[in-house]
Design a protein around this motif. Structure first.
Motif, PDB file in Angstrom:
ATOM      1  N   ALA A 197       0.820  -1.214   0.000  1.00  0.00           N
ATOM      2  CA  ALA A 197       0.000   0.000   0.000  1.00  0.00           C
ATOM      3  C   ALA A 197       0.853   1.263   0.000  1.00  0.00           C
ATOM      4  CB  ALA A 197      -0.929   0.003   1.213  1.00  0.00           C
ATOM      5  N   ALA A 198       2.081   1.167   0.481  1.00  0.00           N
ATOM      6  CA  ALA A 198       2.944   2.347   0.530  1.00  0.00           C
ATOM      7  C   ALA A 198       3.300   2.859  -0.861  1.00  0.00           C
ATOM      8  CB  ALA A 198       4.224   2.029   1.307  1.00  0.00           C
ATOM      9  N   GLY A 199       3.204   2.019  -1.856  1.00  0.00           N
ATOM     10  CA  GLY A 199       3.531   2.449  -3.209  1.00  0.00           C
ATOM     11  C   GLY A 199       2.361   3.039  -3.966  1.00  0.00           C
ATOM     12  N   VAL A 200       1.166   2.973  -3.411  1.00  0.00           N
ATOM     13  CA  VAL A 200      -0.034   3.403  -4.133  1.00  0.00           C
ATOM     14  C   VAL A 200      -0.265   4.913  -4.092  1.00  0.00           C
ATOM     15  CG1 VAL A 200      -2.544   3.169  -4.249  1.00  0.00           C
ATOM     16  CG2 VAL A 200      -1.114   1.155  -3.869  1.00  0.00           C
ATOM     17  N   PRO A 201      -0.269   5.562  -2.921  1.00  0.00           N
ATOM     18  CA  PRO A 201      -0.598   6.999  -2.900  1.00  0.00           C
ATOM     19  C   PRO A 201       0.481   7.847  -3.574  1.00  0.00           C
ATOM     20  CG  PRO A 201      -0.483   6.113  -0.661  1.00  0.00           C
ATOM     21  CD  PRO A 201      -0.034   5.055  -1.582  1.00  0.00           C
ATOM     22  N   SER A 202       0.043   8.939  -4.162  1.00  0.00           N
ATOM     23  CA  SER A 202       1.007   9.829  -4.810  1.00  0.00           C
ATOM     24  C   SER A 202       1.636  10.795  -3.806  1.00  0.00           C
ATOM     25  CB  SER A 202       0.323  10.617  -5.924  1.00  0.00           C
ATOM     26  OG  SER A 202      -0.755  11.365  -5.403  1.00  0.00           O
ATOM     27  N   GLU A 203       0.993  10.994  -2.664  1.00  0.00           N
ATOM     28  CA  GLU A 203       1.524  11.921  -1.652  1.00  0.00           C
ATOM     29  C   GLU A 203       2.600  11.227  -0.827  1.00  0.00           C
ATOM     30  OE1 GLU A 203      -2.071  12.213   0.313  1.00  0.00           O
ATOM     31  OE2 GLU A 203      -3.078  13.291  -1.287  1.00  0.00           O
ATOM     32  N   MET A 204       3.703  11.892  -0.667  1.00  0.00           N
ATOM     33  CA  MET A 204       4.820  11.308   0.078  1.00  0.00           C
ATOM     34  C   MET A 204       4.487  11.112   1.548  1.00  0.00           C
ATOM     35  SD  MET A 204       7.159  10.350  -1.849  1.00  0.00           S
ATOM     36  CE  MET A 204       8.450  10.012  -0.688  1.00  0.00           C
ATOM     37  N   GLN A 205       3.647  11.971   2.112  1.00  0.00           N
ATOM     38  CA  GLN A 205       3.292  11.814   3.520  1.00  0.00           C
ATOM     39  C   GLN A 205       2.533  10.509   3.756  1.00  0.00           C
ATOM     40  OE1 GLN A 205       1.211  15.470   4.301  1.00  0.00           O
ATOM     41  NE2 GLN A 205       2.985  16.332   5.378  1.00  0.00           N
ATOM     42  N   MET A 206       1.620  10.184   2.873  1.00  0.00           N
ATOM     43  CA  MET A 206       0.866   8.939   3.018  1.00  0.00           C
ATOM     44  C   MET A 206       1.771   7.734   2.818  1.00  0.00           C
ATOM     45  SD  MET A 206      -2.089   9.463   4.070  1.00  0.00           S
ATOM     46  CE  MET A 206      -2.732   7.817   3.890  1.00  0.00           C
TER      47      MET A 206
END
Length: 86
Positions: free
Chosen positions: A41-50
């Motif tokens: 899941a860490a690779g899915v969001p485009s925001e670095m914070q997420m």
């Protein structure tokens, strides 16, 4: 049977220890599975914070799984070496 085989001598016979042993096995599987899911899941969001939040929780899950594994060993076998005693 080894002399210090705690699993055969106690864990299998004591209902409380047997339940705790089984719960540790389940907890380890859940934590390792959670770590895998959080890593993916860490690779899915485009925001670095997420991404950082997911990665942080993945690391936490891995650390807890390792700690759980170390505690779980106490229900199976504890080696006693006289030379290691201070």
């Amino acid at each position: 049977m080894p002399m210090l085989d705690r699993f055969e001598q106690h864990t299998l016979k004591c209902s409380s220890s047997k339940k705790t042993h089984e719960r540790f096995e389940i907890l380890k599987k859940v934590l390792v599975g959670g770590c895998v899911v959080l890593c993916a899941a860490a690779g899915v969001p485009s925001e670095m914070q997420m991404r950082a939040v997911f990665a942080g929780f993945a690391v936490l899950s891995a650390v807890l799984a390792y700690y759980c594994h170390e505690l779980h060993k106490n229900f199976v076998f504890v080696d006693y070496v006289h030379a290691d005693i201070d």
